[in-house]
Write a protein that holds these residues in place. Structure first.
Motif, PDB file in Angstrom:
ATOM      1  N   GLU A 217       0.840  -1.203   0.000  1.00  0.00           N
ATOM      2  CA  GLU A 217       0.000   0.000   0.000  1.00  0.00           C
ATOM      3  C   GLU A 217       0.873   1.251   0.000  1.00  0.00           C
ATOM      4  OE1 GLU A 217      -3.193   0.237  -0.557  1.00  0.00           O
ATOM      5  OE2 GLU A 217      -3.082  -1.944  -0.792  1.00  0.00           O
ATOM      6  N   LYS A 218       1.915   1.221   0.817  1.00  0.00           N
ATOM      7  CA  LYS A 218       2.833   2.374   0.867  1.00  0.00           C
ATOM      8  C   LYS A 218       3.464   2.569  -0.518  1.00  0.00           C
ATOM      9  CE  LYS A 218       6.007   5.359   2.497  1.00  0.00           C
ATOM     10  NZ  LYS A 218       7.338   5.440   3.063  1.00  0.00           N
ATOM     11  N   PHE A 219       3.862   1.460  -1.150  1.00  0.00           N
ATOM     12  CA  PHE A 219       4.450   1.545  -2.495  1.00  0.00           C
ATOM     13  C   PHE A 219       3.460   2.171  -3.476  1.00  0.00           C
ATOM     14  CE2 PHE A 219       4.596  -0.650  -6.658  1.00  0.00           C
ATOM     15  CZ  PHE A 219       5.703   0.001  -7.170  1.00  0.00           C
ATOM     16  N   LYS A 220       2.227   1.691  -3.432  1.00  0.00           N
ATOM     17  CA  LYS A 220       1.233   2.171  -4.412  1.00  0.00           C
ATOM     18  C   LYS A 220       0.859   3.635  -4.175  1.00  0.00           C
ATOM     19  CE  LYS A 220      -0.465  -2.467  -5.262  1.00  0.00           C
ATOM     20  NZ  LYS A 220      -1.322  -3.538  -4.705  1.00  0.00           N
ATOM     21  N   ALA A 221       1.063   4.110  -2.938  1.00  0.00           N
ATOM     22  CA  ALA A 221       0.706   5.494  -2.625  1.00  0.00           C
ATOM     23  C   ALA A 221       1.876   6.459  -2.833  1.00  0.00           C
ATOM     24  CB  ALA A 221       0.216   5.564  -1.180  1.00  0.00           C
ATOM     25  N   ARG A 222       2.986   5.993  -3.423  1.00  0.00           N
ATOM     26  CA  ARG A 222       4.142   6.879  -3.650  1.00  0.00           C
ATOM     27  C   ARG A 222       3.722   8.138  -4.385  1.00  0.00           C
ATOM     28  NH1 ARG A 222       9.420   4.765  -3.387  1.00  0.00           N
ATOM     29  NH2 ARG A 222      10.080   6.570  -4.609  1.00  0.00           N
ATOM     30  N   THR A 224       6.204   9.986  -5.786  1.00  0.00           N
ATOM     31  CA  THR A 224       7.223  10.056  -6.839  1.00  0.00           C
ATOM     32  C   THR A 224       7.463   8.641  -7.363  1.00  0.00           C
ATOM     33  OG1 THR A 224       8.944   9.782  -5.157  1.00  0.00           O
ATOM     34  CG2 THR A 224       8.375  12.038  -5.784  1.00  0.00           C
ATOM     35  N   PRO A 225       7.941   8.515  -8.608  1.00  0.00           N
ATOM     36  CA  PRO A 225       8.167   7.160  -9.140  1.00  0.00           C
ATOM     37  C   PRO A 225       9.342   6.476  -8.436  1.00  0.00           C
ATOM     38  CG  PRO A 225       8.809   8.843 -10.752  1.00  0.00           C
ATOM     39  CD  PRO A 225       8.225   9.567  -9.583  1.00  0.00           C
ATOM     40  N   PRO A 226       9.407   5.142  -8.487  1.00  0.00           N
ATOM     41  CA  PRO A 226      10.555   4.432  -7.912  1.00  0.00           C
ATOM     42  C   PRO A 226      11.855   4.969  -8.515  1.00  0.00           C
ATOM     43  CG  PRO A 226       8.851   2.870  -8.566  1.00  0.00           C
ATOM     44  CD  PRO A 226       8.429   4.214  -9.084  1.00  0.00           C
ATOM     45  N   THR A 227      12.903   4.969  -7.703  1.00  0.00           N
ATOM     46  CA  THR A 227      14.148   5.628  -8.116  1.00  0.00           C
ATOM     47  C   THR A 227      15.198   4.641  -8.634  1.00  0.00           C
ATOM     48  OG1 THR A 227      14.656   5.595  -5.765  1.00  0.00           O
ATOM     49  CG2 THR A 227      13.888   7.677  -6.691  1.00  0.00           C
ATOM     50  N   SER A 228      14.774   3.440  -8.977  1.00  0.00           N
ATOM     51  CA  SER A 228      15.648   2.491  -9.678  1.00  0.00           C
ATOM     52  C   SER A 228      14.826   1.904 -10.813  1.00  0.00           C
ATOM     53  CB  SER A 228      16.093   1.364  -8.739  1.00  0.00           C
ATOM     54  OG  SER A 228      16.631   0.273  -9.478  1.00  0.00           O
ATOM     55  N   TYR A 229      15.478   1.503 -11.891  1.00  0.00           N
ATOM     56  CA  TYR A 229      14.744   0.866 -12.986  1.00  0.00           C
ATOM     57  C   TYR A 229      14.735  -0.644 -12.782  1.00  0.00           C
ATOM     58  CZ  TYR A 229      13.160  -0.159 -17.740  1.00  0.00           C
ATOM     59  OH  TYR A 229      12.439  -0.604 -18.820  1.00  0.00           O
ATOM     60  N   PHE A 230      15.907  -1.237 -12.642  1.00  0.00           N
ATOM     61  CA  PHE A 230      15.976  -2.697 -12.539  1.00  0.00           C
ATOM     62  C   PHE A 230      15.303  -3.197 -11.263  1.00  0.00           C
ATOM     63  CE2 PHE A 230      18.360  -6.717 -11.540  1.00  0.00           C
ATOM     64  CZ  PHE A 230      17.769  -7.464 -12.543  1.00  0.00           C
ATOM     65  N   ALA A 231      15.342  -2.400 -10.184  1.00  0.00           N
ATOM     66  CA  ALA A 231      14.766  -2.832  -8.910  1.00  0.00           C
ATOM     67  C   ALA A 231      13.339  -2.331  -8.722  1.00  0.00           C
ATOM     68  CB  ALA A 231      15.646  -2.354  -7.752  1.00  0.00           C
TER      69      ALA A 231
ATOM     70  N   THR B 105      14.069   7.298 -15.350  1.00  0.00           N
ATOM     71  CA  THR B 105      14.052   6.908 -13.934  1.00  0.00           C
ATOM     72  C   THR B 105      15.183   7.582 -13.173  1.00  0.00           C
ATOM     73  OG1 THR B 105      13.068   4.768 -14.457  1.00  0.00           O
ATOM     74  CG2 THR B 105      14.250   4.918 -12.367  1.00  0.00           C
ATOM     75  N   TYR B 106      16.317   7.733 -13.853  1.00  0.00           N
ATOM     76  CA  TYR B 106      17.480   8.339 -13.201  1.00  0.00           C
ATOM     77  C   TYR B 106      17.590   9.835 -13.518  1.00  0.00           C
ATOM     78  CZ  TYR B 106      18.819   3.638 -11.848  1.00  0.00           C
ATOM     79  OH  TYR B 106      18.834   2.379 -11.285  1.00  0.00           O
ATOM     80  N   SER B 107      16.454  10.449 -13.886  1.00  0.00           N
ATOM     81  CA  SER B 107      16.394  11.893 -14.129  1.00  0.00           C
ATOM     82  C   SER B 107      17.298  12.344 -15.266  1.00  0.00           C
ATOM     83  CB  SER B 107      16.725  12.676 -12.852  1.00  0.00           C
ATOM     84  OG  SER B 107      15.845  12.314 -11.813  1.00  0.00           O
ATOM     85  N   VAL B 108      17.510  11.463 -16.223  1.00  0.00           N
ATOM     86  CA  VAL B 108      18.251  11.810 -17.438  1.00  0.00           C
ATOM     87  C   VAL B 108      17.218  11.925 -18.559  1.00  0.00           C
ATOM     88  CG1 VAL B 108      19.961  10.998 -19.109  1.00  0.00           C
ATOM     89  CG2 VAL B 108      20.312  10.631 -16.642  1.00  0.00           C
ATOM     90  N   ARG B 109      17.243  13.027 -19.288  1.00  0.00           N
ATOM     91  CA  ARG B 109      16.230  13.224 -20.336  1.00  0.00           C
ATOM     92  C   ARG B 109      16.583  12.405 -21.560  1.00  0.00           C
ATOM     93  NH1 ARG B 109      14.982  19.376 -21.215  1.00  0.00           N
ATOM     94  NH2 ARG B 109      13.910  18.350 -22.947  1.00  0.00           N
ATOM     95  N   ALA B 110      15.656  11.564 -21.994  1.00  0.00           N
ATOM     96  CA  ALA B 110      15.901  10.701 -23.150  1.00  0.00           C
ATOM     97  C   ALA B 110      15.105  11.185 -24.344  1.00  0.00           C
ATOM     98  CB  ALA B 110      15.515   9.265 -22.810  1.00  0.00           C
ATOM     99  N   THR B 111      15.811  11.418 -25.445  1.00  0.00           N
ATOM    100  CA  THR B 111      15.161  11.773 -26.703  1.00  0.00           C
ATOM    101  C   THR B 111      15.263  10.559 -27.615  1.00  0.00           C
ATOM    102  OG1 THR B 111      15.851  14.054 -26.453  1.00  0.00           O
ATOM    103  CG2 THR B 111      15.211  13.344 -28.673  1.00  0.00           C
ATOM    104  N   GLN B 112      14.113  10.083 -28.088  1.00  0.00           N
ATOM    105  CA  GLN B 112      14.148   8.918 -28.961  1.00  0.00           C
ATOM    106  C   GLN B 112      14.091   9.327 -30.420  1.00  0.00           C
ATOM    107  OE1 GLN B 112      12.448   5.166 -28.084  1.00  0.00           O
ATOM    108  NE2 GLN B 112      11.412   5.946 -26.268  1.00  0.00           N
TER     109      GLN B 112
END
Lengths: 385, 385
Positions: A217-222, A224-231, B105-112
């Protein structure tokens, strides 16, 4: 008897010795990560994890992701805290420092509550810290692999819930899941994270994590977006839910061989009552700790209630260092680990006693290791009192 | 002959079929991650990777970390770009979108820079984009697993170096390393990242990356710390350097079994000239693409110069969808993958032809797969022209 090539008994606090069937599963022929057979195996594995963690609450969410145990910290910091929030890190050794570093990487302020080496922070001081400011999470290393210190979870969790009900309770169970009792629901924990290569009994390469409904629930109520891509659980949550529902799904390619090995090990572990498994680890640990005492040696964790059941961190006799003892042990077919806690690394060794080395009666690993330690110390001139 | 249990030939663009010796290495008995035998194996593996990438520049730096190929994107975004910097992502399918997500995700602007499906962005438009603003990195998917489109690297790299000398050239080689020519030094690339389960020939679970001296200088000159903990080169660089120097070192526990498997596969690959290996993949690909054409089918990548040599993405005959064709293929002992590019996923299938299925003369995987495709289409009423 083992089908493995002859090799020294690996008695370090992870990786541990693995069962033949688990290693055999590592050689599974190649499968599609989205094909029905592997999807079924992965789905069952996630369901088995619920049993290992003793959670029947359907809101609990297991995650299994390729990576080291360390990736579990990133999962917590990137998904369950937001930049600017605060984490309280209970410190019992090396791994508290590292978890704090991880939080700081994600712009979460980490406050460490440090205990003297071999001890753990006490409930009154933790309660005082929690009363001082609002912490998003409190983290505790269930067993600190660097010191062999066991934390006490049920009383801690009860106190946190009473003093700071919204604070998530995060347990680093890398060196405890599978050898120490963990009742996820009953103790009302929010995250227990672990890795495959310790008491779970599977080669390294998997980050394994259970999150509570409250954590999700805490995750879903963030905000800001998660701050890692792979994790990121934004990426992984639908994948885990789909696999467990036996539906193919793709974010990043999982490791079918490691998942097969995990499935094999969990099926073995859960074929017997968990209570039996924990009791066996306690009995083996008691025997080892008695032998250490009979040798006139001290543990880092002096108080019995602080002592882990899956490993023992032992001070060497005065003047001896690991490089003088470990090679002798290796000659006797046993591998121990050196010290890891930076302040005293040259003064102690670590003896792991988890998994098949403890539970498989056909192995003689523990007795062999104890005898080897006694002989190795004798050969460098140490006389037990 | 294979020692593996009977199973369908896995002809998807990864995971691929694995050699017996590689799967056997996955069952290696447990070793300490900091013990001399494993440290030697990991160190040699890193050195072998330099050969696979054809780099002799000592400033080049290999990384091997437990994780999926996706973790390579996090490594790039968290270590080689800083928040607020810009990335130019050359888009040839699904994986461009994902890499762009990772940067954001890492606050880097991506242009495709997107090409029509089956095509790739052209040099003049890339040059125009690079001239417009300062990009920290330009990324290119060498072979896009979703479309089978091959990018052209040497001319691209030369142009980038001429137009924007400081821009790092990052190659997503997940579906190309081991089956497409990559001359890291000669082409002056900055990062090539890949995963273990494709043409490298090892079960999934390893993120593999080579960084240039220029990339490492950019990393060392960062003004802000890396924005991931598990993917941070601040944590991993000393570990990789120590392992390659055969010195034990610890940040997070690597997977000895996967590293043994990687060592085994690299030793096999490098026992023959790389040019031979690439030529064999080209020849197999030519044969498959000719067969596809003889069947009257079109590839997503229509232009021959856009066609990958390790996979073929094939439009099904009008009106047919993967669920009508793939089960028939499975009955014939062959597994293909469905579509992955979201706009046209239901209209095509993907046929992987990498690694031992191509290079091991004792296997008959490619011919069997081509015959199965022909028969499976015939059985659902399709008549080749």
């Amino acid at each position: 008897m083992s089908g493995q090539a002859p090799h020294p008994a690996l008695m370090i606090p992870g990786p541990i010795e693995f069962d033949d069937a688990v290693l055999q599963a590592m050689s599974h022929y190649s499968e599609s990560h989205v094909g029905a057979p592997f999807v079924a195996t992965f789905g069952e594995t996630l369901s088995l994890l619920r049993k290992l963690f003793q959670t029947t609450n359907p809101a609990s969410q297991p995650f299994v992701i390729s990576g080291s145990g360390t990736l579990g910290w990133d999962q917590v910091a990137a998904n369950l805290t937001e930049p600017g929030e605060e984490a309280l890190v209970l410190h019992t050794g090396y791994f508290g420092d590292s978890f704090a570093d991880c939080f700081e990487t994600y712009s979460v302020r980490a406050t460490q509550l440090k205990a003297p080496i071999g001890d753990r922070p006490q409930l009154p001081e933790i309660e005082a810290a929690l009363s001082e400011k609002k912490y998003a999470v409190v983290t505790v290393t269930h067993v600190d692999t660097s010191t062999g210190v066991l934390s006490e979870l049920p009383d801690l969790a009860r106190m946190v819930r009473r003093v700071s009900p919204d604070t998530l309770i995060v347990v680093d169970g890398v060196c405890s899941v599978g050898c120490e009792e963990i009742a996820f629901d009953e103790w009302d924990l929010d995250v227990v994270l672990t890795a495959s290569q310790k008491a779970v009994g599977v080669p390294a390469g998997l980050s394994i994590l259970m999150a509570s409904g409250r954590a999700m629930e805490k995750f879903k109520a963030r905000k800001t977006p998660p701050t890692s891509y792979f994790a990121s659980w934004k990426n992984w949550l639908p994948i885990m839910q789909n696999y467990e529902a036996k539906k193919p799904s793709y974010f990043a390619t999982p490791s079918p061989q490691l998942i097969h090995a995990l499935h094999t090990s969990l099926a073995q572990i859960l074929a017997r009552p968990l209570a039996t498994r924990f009791a066996e680890h306690k009995a083996a640990s008691r025997k080892i700790k008695d032998a250490v005492q009979a040798l006139g040696l001290r543990q880092l964790a002096e108080k019995p209630e602080n002592q882990a059941n899956g490993m023992t961190a032992i001070y060497l006799p005065d003047g001896l260092t690991p490089p003088e003892v470990l090679p002798n042990l290796l000659k006797k077919g046993v591998i121990f680990a050196g010290g890891l806690h930076k302040e005293i690394a040259t003064k102690y060794v670590r003896f792991g006693h988890m998994g098949v080395s403890v539970t498989d009666p056909a192995r003689n690993d523990v007795d062999k290791a104890v005898a080897a330690l006694r002989e190795a110390l004798g050969e460098v001139g140490y006389k037990a009192p």
